[in-house]
Design a protein around this motif. Structure first.
Motif, short mmCIF file in Angstrom:
data_model
loop_
_atom_site.label_atom_id
_atom_site.label_comp_id
_atom_site.label_asym_id
_atom_site.label_seq_id
_atom_site.Cartn_x
_atom_site.Cartn_y
_atom_site.Cartn_z
N ALA A 73 -4.62 -5.48 -0.16
CA ALA A 73 -4.06 -5.98 0.90
C ALA A 73 -2.45 -5.29 -0.06
CB ALA A 73 -4.27 -7.57 1.37
N ASP A 74 -2.49 -5.89 -1.57
CA ASP A 74 -1.35 -6.28 -1.97
C ASP A 74 -0.83 -4.70 -2.66
OD1 ASP A 74 -0.32 -9.29 -2.46
OD2 ASP A 74 -2.02 -9.60 -2.60
N GLU A 75 -1.58 -3.81 -1.71
CA GLU A 75 -0.86 -2.45 -2.02
C GLU A 75 -0.95 -1.78 -0.89
OE1 GLU A 75 -1.15 -0.52 -6.30
OE2 GLU A 75 -3.27 -0.97 -5.74
N TYR A 76 -1.14 -2.55 0.56
CA TYR A 76 -1.23 -2.19 2.10
C TYR A 76 0.18 -1.55 2.52
CZ TYR A 76 -3.04 -1.03 6.43
OH TYR A 76 -3.00 -0.22 7.78
N HIS A 77 0.37 -0.40 2.58
CA HIS A 77 1.58 -0.89 3.40
C HIS A 77 1.58 -0.48 5.03
CE1 HIS A 77 3.87 -1.83 -0.67
NE2 HIS A 77 3.01 -0.55 -0.53
N ASN A 126 0.81 -8.05 2.70
CA ASN A 126 1.58 -8.12 1.57
C ASN A 126 2.31 -8.43 0.38
OD1 ASN A 126 2.09 -6.78 -0.77
ND2 ASN A 126 1.49 -4.27 0.19
N SER A 129 3.44 -6.25 -3.67
CA SER A 129 4.04 -5.15 -3.62
C SER A 129 4.90 -4.78 -2.42
CB SER A 129 3.21 -4.30 -4.16
OG SER A 129 2.43 -3.47 -3.22
N GLY A 130 4.96 -5.31 -1.44
CA GLY A 130 5.63 -5.08 -0.23
C GLY A 130 6.75 -6.25 -0.28
N GLY A 171 -0.25 -12.57 0.92
CA GLY A 171 -0.80 -12.17 -0.49
C GLY A 171 -2.51 -12.73 -0.56
N GLY A 178 -2.37 -9.03 -6.95
CA GLY A 178 -1.81 -9.46 -6.11
C GLY A 178 -0.70 -9.70 -6.71
#
Ligand code: AHR
Length: 525
Positions: A73-77, A126, A129-130, A171, A178
């Protein structure tokens, strides 16, 4: 003999259906192959979703499904997963197995899956990283019913109506994958990000999930609760001229606006690794000591809920913030010959006991545990379903979740066991029996019992405040072999069966629970 006392007059608290929730991540063969095969697949599907899997899940009454991760999830765009499939970005799933993620399963597909399952949605945003803008636009894309850049984009992509986002995670595991944050740092970021998780429809308020601790990290709970609950004046009551009345006017006006809270749930992640995080141990090859060690560790969930709950109570004495155990289950070594990053493991009678024990614990803490999600739904960790090509099997855990579905939305009843022996090997001592009891709207009382012993049956004498209860349904998941599990060649080795080892007496019911068993008794006067 063990005695179970049930006070059916004392209804304690509703067991929220979402406590029986599930989790599906872009990990291994959970989404791709396990759930989603695409419209062009030979495997029977509706809009790309496997018919066999959806049908099996519907029997569980899946109340809620968390997606897209997990660490993913924390790398999902999310914008990578919308629009024509041929234009969607292909990338490497760096977290899980280093395989190509073609983004063919995105927001529209997830919402379609939840529609088919008839379950609530839990989207994990995210934060790691978002950007705030990205998260805010995702919420706008999914839920805004009007003219706006994101609502228009959704319409262009073929979905005019907004969807309902029931729960939104700000997050995931931000203490680790994350973003490796400190509790205070994360909590401040949480405050900022959640501000822009807008509620566009006051009748469908999005419930926000704040990232909680890993296992027994009580400092995380303390730091996050303290920071999230820190009250700024938000402009209200700031009165440069010392005019208190002006501040009150602002407050009164604000009361008319539907309330959106800063935090609705705090998550907790806890996996049972009987032989430690590094070794993990086999899912099917274990001895008696490891059996007890596994169940001992599963029982630790009770301690975690109590301790984290006590810290939460300090800041939230009215228990307005629910605990959301959105990742729980066993985590063993991957099956030989499979990609270690896919976390594919078998599921035995031992997993059935872990599920039974854990769900009884959640029921008992219904005043605090409001959401939970078994990790994960298909082909990953303690899955309820396993697939191989067009074949699908139900695991022992599936059958336990199926029996326990009667607790969903029921009222927890006061109940207590006496005369329960402690059993185990070496230092891994556990109570022989665990239980929980609830009453549904139809007046039927559901009693779920586990016999943790690998050696001996146990009679349980069940007594109620009143007399005259009769069994209307009795089911069991068990096998004399603690290693028993289902395979694609023998899919029905461990299943849910009728249970008849009970006696109805004048003022009680006596149930004889075999070793290694999860039993459900449903009774009515
Ligand atoms: O469920 C597998 C992983 O376990 C999840 O991605 C992560 O949140 C946790 O560490």
């Amino acid at each position: 003999m063990a005695k179970l006392y049930i006070n059916e007059e004392n209804e304690q608290c509703k067991i929220e259906p979402e406590v029986y929730g599930h989790f599906s991540e872009h990990l291994g063969r959970c989404i791709y192959e396990g759930i989603y095969v695409g419209e062009d697949s030979d495997i029977p599907n509706v809009n790309g979703m496997r018919v066999d899997v959806v049908e099996a899940l519907k029997e569980l009454k899946v109340p809620m499904l968390r997606w897209p991760g997990g660490c993913f999830a924390d790398e999902y765009h999310w914008k990578d997963g919308i629009g024509p499939k041929e234009n969607r970005k292909k990338m490497i799933n760096t977290h899980w197995g280093g395989v190509v993620e073609d983004n063919s399963f995105g927001t529209h597909e997830y919402m379609e899956l939840c529609r088919q399952l008839g379950c609530k949605t839990y989207v994990n945003g995210n934060l790691g990283s978002g950007t705030v803008q990205e998260m805010s636009e995702w919420v706008e894309y999914m839920t805004f019913n009007g003219v706006s850049p994101m609502a228009d984009l959704r319409k262009e992509n073929g979905h005019a109506e907004p969807w309902t986002v029931d729960f939104f995670g700000v997050g995931n595991e931000n203490w680790g994958c994350g973003g490796n944050m400190t509790p205070e740092h994360y909590a401040n970021e949480y405050r900022r990000y959640q501000t822009y998780v807008r509620n566009y429809d006051s009748k469908k308020m999005i419930k926000k999930v704040c990232c909680g601790p890993n296992i027994d990290d009580y400092e995380w709970t303390e730091g996050v609760m303290k920071t999230v609950f820190y009250k700024t004046n938000n402009g209200v009551g700031v009165d440069p001229e010392g005019d208190a009345a002006a501040a009150e006017i602002v407050l009164e006006d604000e009361e008319e606006v539907p309330e959106s809270s800063m935090i609705d749930y705090l998550s907790l992640h806890y996996y049972v690794h009987p032989e430690g995080w590094k070794i993990k141990g086999s899912s099917t090859d274990f001895d008696g000591e490891v059996w007890y060690k596994t169940l001992y560790k599963a029982l630790f969930m009770d301690t975690l809920i109590k301790r984290h709950g006590t810290i939460m109570d300090k800041y939230d004495p009215d228990k307005e913030v629910g605990l959301c155990v959105d990742e729980w289950g066993t985590w063993f070594k991957n099956e030989p010959g499979t990609n270690p990053g896919f976390l594919y493991q078998q599921n035995t009678v031992r997993d059935a006991l872990v599920a039974g024990i854990t769900l009884n614990i959640f029921n008992k803490h219904a005043d605090r545990v409001k959401i939970a999600a078994l990790a994960q739904m298909v082909n990953v960790l303690q899955a309820v379903l396993l697939t191989e090509g067009e074949k699908m099997i139900k695991t022992p855990t599936y059958h336990v979740m199926h029996m326990y579905r009667h607790h969903q939305g029921a009222m927890l009843l006061e109940s207590a066991l006496t005369g329960v022996d402690e059993i185990g090997i070496n230092k891994w001592k556990v109570p022989k029996i665990t239980e929980s009891v609830s009453k549904g709207e139809d007046g039927i009382i559901t009693i779920t019992l586990n016999n943790l012993s690998i050696e001996a049956a146990e009679d349980v004498d069940i007594q109620f405040a009143d007399k005259g209860y009769k069994v209307v349904e009795a089911r069991i998941v068990t096998d004399t072999d603690m290693h028993a599990h289902n395979t694609f060649d023998a899919p029905e080795t461990v299943t849910e069966k009728d249970f008849d080892a009970y006696k109805e007496e004048q003022d009680k019911i006596v149930a004889s629970l075999p070793a290694n068993s999860v039993v459900e008794l449903r009774v009515k006067k």
